[in-house]
Design a protein around this motif. Sequence first.
Motif, PDB file in Angstrom:
ATOM      1  N   THR A 137      -2.765  -8.498   8.656  1.00  0.00           N
ATOM      2  CA  THR A 137      -2.296  -8.709   7.292  1.00  0.00           C
ATOM      3  C   THR A 137      -3.077  -7.822   6.331  1.00  0.00           C
ATOM      4  O   THR A 137      -4.298  -7.759   6.393  1.00  0.00           O
ATOM      5  N   SER A 138      -2.348  -7.111   5.458  1.00  0.00           N
ATOM      6  CA  SER A 138      -3.013  -6.246   4.475  1.00  0.00           C
ATOM      7  C   SER A 138      -2.071  -5.936   3.326  1.00  0.00           C
ATOM      8  O   SER A 138      -0.907  -5.595   3.542  1.00  0.00           O
ATOM      9  N   GLY A 139      -2.593  -6.015   2.115  1.00  0.00           N
ATOM     10  CA  GLY A 139      -1.844  -5.619   0.929  1.00  0.00           C
ATOM     11  C   GLY A 139      -2.138  -4.190   0.512  1.00  0.00           C
ATOM     12  O   GLY A 139      -1.580  -3.698  -0.461  1.00  0.00           O
ATOM     13  N   THR A 140      -3.032  -3.500   1.251  1.00  0.00           N
ATOM     14  CA  THR A 140      -3.378  -2.127   0.898  1.00  0.00           C
ATOM     15  C   THR A 140      -3.033  -1.112   1.986  1.00  0.00           C
ATOM     16  O   THR A 140      -2.998   0.083   1.710  1.00  0.00           O
ATOM     17  N   ALA A 141      -2.790  -1.560   3.213  1.00  0.00           N
ATOM     18  CA  ALA A 141      -2.467  -0.641   4.316  1.00  0.00           C
ATOM     19  C   ALA A 141      -1.159   0.087   4.026  1.00  0.00           C
ATOM     20  O   ALA A 141      -0.214  -0.507   3.510  1.00  0.00           O
ATOM     21  N   ASP A 193       7.666  -8.996   5.847  1.00  0.00           N
ATOM     22  CA  ASP A 193       7.347  -7.814   5.052  1.00  0.00           C
ATOM     23  C   ASP A 193       6.300  -6.980   5.787  1.00  0.00           C
ATOM     24  O   ASP A 193       5.681  -7.453   6.743  1.00  0.00           O
ATOM     25  N   ALA A 194       6.107  -5.757   5.341  1.00  0.00           N
ATOM     26  CA  ALA A 194       5.186  -4.838   6.018  1.00  0.00           C
ATOM     27  C   ALA A 194       3.725  -5.109   5.680  1.00  0.00           C
ATOM     28  O   ALA A 194       2.829  -4.455   6.226  1.00  0.00           O
ATOM     29  N   ASP A 195       3.458  -6.068   4.797  1.00  0.00           N
ATOM     30  CA  ASP A 195       2.079  -6.501   4.527  1.00  0.00           C
ATOM     31  C   ASP A 195       1.628  -7.546   5.546  1.00  0.00           C
ATOM     32  O   ASP A 195       0.431  -7.775   5.719  1.00  0.00           O
ATOM     33  N   GLY A 223       0.819  -1.215   0.000  1.00  0.00           N
ATOM     34  CA  GLY A 223       0.000   0.000   0.000  1.00  0.00           C
ATOM     35  C   GLY A 223       0.850   1.261   0.000  1.00  0.00           C
ATOM     36  O   GLY A 223       0.534   2.242  -0.677  1.00  0.00           O
ATOM     37  N   MET A 224       1.957   1.264   0.747  1.00  0.00           N
ATOM     38  CA  MET A 224       2.835   2.433   0.788  1.00  0.00           C
ATOM     39  C   MET A 224       3.525   2.624  -0.556  1.00  0.00           C
ATOM     40  O   MET A 224       3.582   3.739  -1.084  1.00  0.00           O
TER      41      MET A 224
END
Length: 144
Positions: free
Chosen positions: A101-105, A38-40, A8-9
Amino acid sequence: MAIRESTGMRTARVGTGGLKELFEGGFIGIFTGGQPADADSAETGSLLVTISTTSGTGGITLGTAGTGVLPKSADVWSGLVGTAGVAGWFRLYDSGHLTGTSGTAVRMDGNVGVSGSDMVLSNTNQTVGATLTIDQATFTEPAS
């Protein structure tokens, strides 16, 4: 050092968001143990403290960028330690403060230590009820 940006970032940065726009009003969580792959990924370890302005009630504020450096504002960044432990890593969240868990945050992770780390603390051993204050912070965009 091990700065890791979420999907996301990275997506926001190639769109319209700079670091200041992405993280103004955000929060910093400081955790025990090693940072996730990872940050996701979901947070690992125990949350020791959440850093913000006014110790948890307002998001962090950032200063004025210049020559590739974005400093923290003059506001006090602090938090009340809620769980005792040794700080090992941090997660910088945007104002949405989306956990798990998030792929958009929009968030960024880094390691914590007393020297040579992404976040340097004078003492990584945190005690319940103590106030942790971040006196200095800068985000530097490399020239190449």
